[in-house]
Design a protein around this motif. Structure first.
Motif, PDB file in Angstrom:
ATOM      1  N   GLY A   1       0.757  -1.142  -0.041  1.00 36.85           N
ATOM      2  CA  GLY A   1      -0.041   0.182   0.151  1.00 36.85           C
ATOM      3  C   GLY A   1       0.721   1.325   0.016  1.00 36.85           C
ATOM      4  N   LEU A   2       0.299   2.347  -0.838  1.00 35.41           N
ATOM      5  CA  LEU A   2       1.115   3.455  -0.860  1.00 35.41           C
ATOM      6  C   LEU A   2       0.148   4.529  -0.380  1.00 35.41           C
ATOM      7  N   THR A   3       0.417   5.541   0.699  1.00 36.89           N
ATOM      8  CA  THR A   3      -0.672   6.439   0.844  1.00 36.89           C
ATOM      9  C   THR A   3       0.049   7.606   1.592  1.00 36.89           C
ATOM     10  N   ASN A   4      -0.710   8.652   2.082  1.00 35.80           N
ATOM     11  CA  ASN A   4      -0.066   9.609   2.945  1.00 35.80           C
ATOM     12  C   ASN A   4       0.422   9.290   4.392  1.00 35.80           C
ATOM     13  N   THR A   5       1.407  10.039   4.866  1.00 37.88           N
ATOM     14  CA  THR A   5       2.013   9.943   6.220  1.00 37.88           C
ATOM     15  C   THR A   5       0.989   9.435   7.492  1.00 37.88           C
ATOM     16  N   HIS A   6      -0.087  10.061   7.436  1.00 40.29           N
ATOM     17  CA  HIS A   6      -0.719   9.964   8.621  1.00 40.29           C
ATOM     18  C   HIS A   6      -1.938   8.811   8.385  1.00 40.29           C
ATOM     19  N   SER A   7      -1.794   8.234   7.159  1.00 40.28           N
ATOM     20  CA  SER A   7      -2.879   7.197   6.873  1.00 40.28           C
ATOM     21  C   SER A   7      -2.136   5.828   7.001  1.00 40.28           C
ATOM     22  N   VAL A   8      -1.090   5.652   7.353  1.00 40.33           N
ATOM     23  CA  VAL A   8      -0.477   4.408   7.354  1.00 40.33           C
ATOM     24  C   VAL A   8      -1.073   3.279   7.900  1.00 40.33           C
ATOM     25  N   GLY A   9      -1.599   3.734   9.084  1.00 45.94           N
ATOM     26  CA  GLY A   9      -2.241   2.765   9.943  1.00 45.94           C
ATOM     27  C   GLY A   9      -3.323   2.098   9.495  1.00 45.94           C
ATOM     28  N   VAL A  10      -4.327   2.979   8.800  1.00 41.52           N
ATOM     29  CA  VAL A  10      -5.801   2.451   8.456  1.00 41.52           C
ATOM     30  C   VAL A  10      -5.311   1.777   7.290  1.00 41.52           C
ATOM     31  N   VAL A  11      -4.510   1.818   6.444  1.00 40.70           N
ATOM     32  CA  VAL A  11      -4.011   1.107   5.287  1.00 40.70           C
ATOM     33  C   VAL A  11      -3.510  -0.118   5.664  1.00 40.70           C
ATOM     34  N   ARG A  12      -2.623  -0.187   6.526  1.00 36.97           N
ATOM     35  CA  ARG A  12      -1.967  -1.489   7.001  1.00 36.97           C
ATOM     36  C   ARG A  12      -3.282  -2.415   7.813  1.00 36.97           C
TER      37      ARG A  12
ATOM     38  N   VAL B   1       3.303  -0.891   3.865  1.00 38.21           N
ATOM     39  CA  VAL B   1       2.900   0.415   3.518  1.00 38.21           C
ATOM     40  C   VAL B   1       3.877   1.533   3.667  1.00 38.21           C
ATOM     41  N   GLY B   2       3.995   1.852   2.514  1.00 35.49           N
ATOM     42  CA  GLY B   2       4.856   3.207   2.176  1.00 35.49           C
ATOM     43  C   GLY B   2       4.045   4.597   2.393  1.00 35.49           C
ATOM     44  N   GLU B   3       4.605   5.441   2.630  1.00 37.91           N
ATOM     45  CA  GLU B   3       4.152   6.946   2.762  1.00 37.91           C
ATOM     46  C   GLU B   3       4.929   7.944   2.308  1.00 37.91           C
ATOM     47  N   THR B   4       4.439   9.000   1.947  1.00 38.07           N
ATOM     48  CA  THR B   4       5.050  10.212   1.781  1.00 38.07           C
ATOM     49  C   THR B   4       3.939  11.447   2.093  1.00 38.07           C
ATOM     50  N   TYR B   5       4.500  12.560   2.398  1.00 41.90           N
ATOM     51  CA  TYR B   5       3.877  13.638   3.172  1.00 41.90           C
ATOM     52  C   TYR B   5       3.103  14.698   2.264  1.00 41.90           C
ATOM     53  N   ASP B   6       2.083  14.559   2.290  1.00 35.98           N
ATOM     54  CA  ASP B   6       0.956  15.395   1.413  1.00 35.98           C
ATOM     55  C   ASP B   6       0.432  16.700   2.172  1.00 35.98           C
ATOM     56  N   GLY B   7       0.914  17.062   3.320  1.00 37.00           N
ATOM     57  CA  GLY B   7       0.169  18.155   4.204  1.00 37.00           C
ATOM     58  C   GLY B   7       0.290  19.450   3.687  1.00 37.00           C
ATOM     59  N   LEU B   8       1.113  19.522   2.741  1.00 35.02           N
ATOM     60  CA  LEU B   8       1.124  21.159   2.032  1.00 35.02           C
ATOM     61  C   LEU B   8      -0.172  21.364   1.204  1.00 35.02           C
ATOM     62  N   LEU B   9      -0.635  20.307   0.581  1.00 39.54           N
ATOM     63  CA  LEU B   9      -1.673  20.426  -0.408  1.00 39.54           C
ATOM     64  C   LEU B   9      -3.082  19.510   0.309  1.00 39.54           C
TER      65      LEU B   9
ATOM     66  N   PRO C   1      -2.137  -0.707 -18.637  1.00 40.49           N
ATOM     67  CA  PRO C   1      -1.432   0.881 -18.351  1.00 40.49           C
ATOM     68  C   PRO C   1      -2.208   1.171 -17.079  1.00 40.49           C
ATOM     69  N   VAL C   2      -1.031   2.049 -16.582  1.00 45.20           N
ATOM     70  CA  VAL C   2      -1.268   2.430 -15.104  1.00 45.20           C
ATOM     71  C   VAL C   2      -1.427   4.161 -15.071  1.00 45.20           C
ATOM     72  N   GLU C   3      -2.506   4.619 -14.484  1.00 46.67           N
ATOM     73  CA  GLU C   3      -2.688   5.953 -14.423  1.00 46.67           C
ATOM     74  C   GLU C   3      -1.749   6.506 -13.451  1.00 46.67           C
ATOM     75  N   GLU C   4      -1.116   7.690 -13.991  1.00 42.61           N
ATOM     76  CA  GLU C   4       0.030   8.547 -13.275  1.00 42.61           C
ATOM     77  C   GLU C   4      -0.503   9.843 -12.884  1.00 42.61           C
ATOM     78  N   GLY C   5       0.463  10.516 -12.244  1.00 49.27           N
ATOM     79  CA  GLY C   5       0.466  11.879 -11.863  1.00 49.27           C
ATOM     80  C   GLY C   5      -0.454  12.054 -10.421  1.00 49.27           C
ATOM     81  N   ASN C   6      -1.512  12.822 -10.525  1.00 47.82           N
ATOM     82  CA  ASN C   6      -2.321  13.134  -9.488  1.00 47.82           C
ATOM     83  C   ASN C   6      -3.187  12.106  -9.112  1.00 47.82           C
ATOM     84  N   VAL C   7      -2.978  11.009  -8.826  1.00 46.68           N
ATOM     85  CA  VAL C   7      -3.803   9.720  -8.582  1.00 46.68           C
ATOM     86  C   VAL C   7      -3.436   9.006  -7.129  1.00 46.68           C
ATOM     87  N   GLY C   8      -4.387   8.293  -6.611  1.00 48.12           N
ATOM     88  CA  GLY C   8      -4.107   7.334  -5.524  1.00 48.12           C
ATOM     89  C   GLY C   8      -3.255   7.963  -4.684  1.00 48.12           C
TER      90      GLY C   8
END
Length: 369
Positions: free
Chosen positions: A90-101, A123-131, A155-162
């Motif tokens: 799973g890949l998500t934002n930093t504060h959602s790691v627990g629920v995804v796990r 489950v890996g995370e990156t921080y999206d708290g600026l946006l 094909p895999v959708e890219e950019g502003n997704v997931g």
């Protein structure tokens, strides 16, 4: 739109048919994207990578690498200890790691049924708290299950997704990107596919095929996101997932994960102080690895499992494939992304395609002279 649509070619090895991680047979990717105009502004989501359809009960070999550790990827201690990946990723934002796990644990129980076993999902995370309103915990379990349900090959959708929805890369809009490479060998071919969630890097360091693109497309041409005071440029993170159908052992997977970090560096990433740059590589070439080795006919434990291994002299070529695919995946994340205005008016501007082509063309003209 992808890098190759702009005439930007990374490396020399051929791609798979979709130039995506899904070119590795049976690998599937699913996204759920969440947008909501604020307040609060919601721009986030979840992405899942399924190594093969039976992953919940049939592990694959894997290895991991840390370029800089200001980030999180759960489940890595067991991978380092056993060399096995036992769940979807799973890949998500930093504060959602627990629920995804937790949702991935539920998915494994649903797939395998109740029993005396445990689950340590990755489950890996990156921080999206600026946006994104990251403290609002907008990613929920049902979003993870939906991403698993819609996951597919092709094909895999890219950019502003997931999981990449609210991410920023080299101070342009970032997100999800993918690419693949294929090489022929005496027994057929091997495919290496990469998927990234790119939220790292500084503008002035961005390089594309060695060209100082970030310097040529400065803030006077494409504005910076305008981060809050005391927010260090380059803070963020990148998660790199490498998949291959080559029959690698765990230590060989770790070596591929390490080489993905070289691609991050090639594009100008330095593993900044507050960047979580984590790489995971898995290999599906040794299938049939059971969680418990048991001979059903004799009703006894199996003492051995037959395995295959890529010859050491072929590893250099797999390193090349990994580096090329990772570079192109990061670039695809930026090329595919679109400008996004998020919380508190923060805006991450897309990498302008014309300016990118112009920066690369100006360099070629200079070389010809």
């Amino acid at each position: 739109m992808r890098a190759r649509d702009l005439g930007v070619i990374v490396g020399r090895h051929p791609t798979g048919p979709n130039n995506a991680i899904t070119d590795v047979d049976d690998v599937r990717v699913g996204h759920v994207t969440l947008h909501g105009e604020g307040p609060p502004d919601v721009h986030t989501g979840v992405t899942v990578v399924i190594p093969h359809a039976g992953i919940w009960s049939e592990p694959v070999f894997a290895g991991a690498h840390r370029l800089n550790g200001s980030g999180e990827m759960t489940g890595l201690e067991w991978i380092r200890e056993s060399g096995e990946l036992t769940t979807a990723i799973g890949l998500t934002n930093t504060h959602s790691v627990g629920v995804v796990r937790d949702a991935l644990v539920d998915a494994q129980v649903e797939a395998r049924g109740e029993g005396v076993y445990w689950s340590l999902p990755v489950v890996g995370e990156t921080y999206d708290g600026l946006l994104n309103d990251i403290n609002g915990h907008h990613v929920r379990a049902e979003h993870v299950h939906e991403a698993l349900r819609v996951a597919s090959g092709g094909p895999v959708e890219e950019g502003n997704v997931g999981g990449g929805t609210g991410m920023i890369c080299h101070e342009f809009k970032g997100g999800i990107g993918t690419a693949s490479r294929v090489t022929d060998v005496a027994t057929g071919s091997y495919t290496v596919g990469v998927l990234v969630q790119a939220n790292h890097g500084r503008r002035e360091r961005l390089r594309v095929n060695g060209v100082a693109v970030g310097e040529r497309i400065g803030p006077d041409r494409v504005p910076l996101p305008g981060a809050p005071a005391r927010y260090e440029p380059g803070s963020g993170s990148i998660i790199v997932i490498v998949g291959t159908d080559a029959p690698l052992l765990p230590h060989q997977c770790t070596r591929l994960a390490q080489r993905a970090a070289l691609a991050v560096a090639n594009l100008g990433g330095t593993g900044e102080q507050y960047s979580g740059d984590l790489m995971l590589a898995f290999a599906t070439g040794n299938r049939g690895i059971p969680p418990y080795a048991w001979d059903e006919d004799a009703n006894v434990q199996r003492p051995e499992i037959a395995l295959r291994m890529v010859a050491p002299q072929l590893m250099t070529r797999l390193f090349d494939l990994t580096i090329e695919a990772t570079e192109e995946a990061i670039l695809n994340a930026m090329v595919a992304a679109t400008t996004l205005r998020g919380r508190n008016g923060m805006t991450a501007h897309a990498l302008d395609h014309d300016l990118l082509q112009q920066a690369l063309a100006d360099t070629r003209i200079g070389e010809n002279r």
